[in-house]
Scaffold this motif. Structure first.
Motif: not given
Ligand code: ADP
Ligand code: MG
Length: 441
Positions: A340, A344-345, A348, A428, A431, A436
């Motif tokens: 990931v 992306e984190i 999200a 989570e 992800l 996302t």
């Protein structure tokens, strides 16, 4: 020269005894067979299996060399070799298959394995009794093989002349297939039926061959009727072993079916301490806690983590042990985790908290943004290979201690706030599934 080593060896053992704990001595040194001593060219020490070879050469070679030099004044090149006989068609001398470290004494008991352990001990005390067959079911790396070996070792220690056969199911199937060709059925049947106890590890493997299942059915009946003990392990329940016939499913459940679940946090800590002592490694309590928190469902990985930890700690002793433990845990856990990216984190977290990306990445110190930012840092630690500094840099230009603090803060909030925990689980899952959605900045 063989004579020379035979004279020297008891003195060397005495030297070694002073340097390690009695348990380490028993585990690692008591079974070594010294074979040759060719002047200063080399010394061959024969050990029971590959596991011993690896550990002795990795962790104890220095101690052994010291002992040699103080007894004989000279150390040649020490080579560890593995005893022959662990391969090929099994004979009743299954001793060579057994890892002498897998004793009951070295097995940590907790809520997740209490029943399996108690049943294994009971079988080792009265084989062929109530728990026949004993069927241990549990995921990979949870201690099935360890308990199976412990039963055999404990019985053999009490009575070395017992006819005990331990083998991986794969060996049984291979032996069976080889016998189809050789037609040496009498020898085959004697091997498996003329026994006091038959222990087959990973019996689910039998699903591969219908004719092996048929043969195993007869083996089972023959032993059972003579009240001989049968012990089996599997990574799934009898019903879930593919294509297993009803008659075998029901037989597997005649005795006791004991499940082994992943160990609790306390058990994981105790296992780390036990393994570290056996391997002669030092893992400080703060590091043990971090490893036990991160590596949750496979004891073998826990062991790998300790080994890696001590290697890293010795290479870079200036790094705080907690940081080293985190690094190790992350590497291990990440092997099972999808890749990931930090973007992306951030996306999200931004979506879930309803906070624009630009604000997440800004230096804004307001409290509402703080938790979202900490959450992003937490996931970056969990899912990326970025360093603390890199993560801090990405998320609000913070330093590495902010990121460590964020991780702890998020864990603490998760443990007391159900709503937050739920939100974390959702993020989570998204992800991991890679779903996302890009959001407007
Ligand atoms: P399985 O056969 O279930 O895949 P193993 O028996 O091979 O698992 O266990 C993997 C490793 O974890 C071994 O080194 C074993 O000694 C260790 N282990 C598992 N459970 C425990 C426990 N409860 N206490 C100590 N060591 C354990
Ligand atoms: Mg196993």
């Amino acid at each position: 020269m063989v004579k020379e080593i035979q004279n020297l060896w008891p003195k060397i053992l005495e030297e070694l005894k002073v340097k390690v704990t009695p348990q380490q001595f028993q585990t690692w040194f008591a079974h070594i067979k010294p074979i040759t001593l060719e002047g200063d060219n080399g010394i061959e020490l024969r050990v029971p299996n590959e596991y011993h070879r690896e550990w002795l050469s990795r962790s104890y070679k220095d101690i052994i060399e010291d002992a040699f030099s103080s007894v004989s004044g000279d150390v040649g090149d020490i080579r560890f070799t593995v005893e022959d006989g662990a391969q090929g068609v099994p004979s009743v001398e299954s001793y060579s298959y057994l890892n002498k470290v897998y004793l009951f004494d070295n097995f940590i008991v907790g809520p997740s394995n209490r029943l399996a352990h108690a049943a294994a001990v009971a079988v080792s005390e009265s084989p062929g009794g109530t728990y026949n067959p004993l069927f241990l079911q549990g995921g990979v790396g949870l201690g099935k093989t360890h308990l199976l070996h412990a039963i055999c070792l404990s019985l053999l220690a009490k009575n070395p002349s017992l006819r005990i056969l331990y083998l991986p199911c794969e060996s049984f199937v291979n032996h069976f297939i080889a016998t189809i060709k050789s037609e040496r059925w009498e020898g085959f049947r004697n091997t498996y039926r003329d026994l006091d106890m038959l222990v087959i590890d990973d019996i689910h493997f039998i699903s591969r061959s219908q004719r092996s299942r048929e043969e195993f059915f007869h083996t089972f009946n023959a032993l059972y009727n003579l009240q001989k003990q049968i012990v089996l392990s599997s990574d799934c329940s009898p019903e879930d072993i593919p294509s297993l016939e009803e008659r075998l499913i029901s037989r597997f459940k005649w005795g006791l079916l004991a499940r082994i679940d992943p160990p609790s946090f306390e058990t994981r800590i105790a296992i780390i301490e036990k393994k570290a002592a056996l391997l002669n490694l030092y893992v400080p309590p703060s590091a043990a806690r971090i490893i036990a928190e991160g590596v949750t469902d496979n004891v073998r990985e826990l062991e790998g983590a300790i080994i890696r930890f001590s290697r890293y700690a010795s290479v870079s002793p200036a790094t705080p042990v907690e940081e080293t433990a985190r690094q190790v845990t992350k590497e291990l856990v990440k092997q099972n985790v999808p890749n990931v990216s930090i973007e992306e984190i951030l996306r999200a977290v931004s979506t879930s908290f309803g906070i624009p990306l630009s604000q997440l990445q800004s230096r804004d110190r307001s409290r509402s943004v703080a938790l979202a930012r900490q959450t992003a840092m937490y996931f970056a630690r969990k899912f990326t290979r970025l360093s603390l500094q890199e993560i801090g840099g990405y998320i609000g230009g913070r330093d590495h201690s902010t990121v460590i603090h964020a991780e702890e803060k998020v864990k603490e909030t998760k443990s007391r706030d159900k709503g937050f925990l739920q939100l974390m689980d959702e993020i989570e899952k998204n992800l991991q599934q890679g779903c996302t959605q890009p959001v407007d900045k």
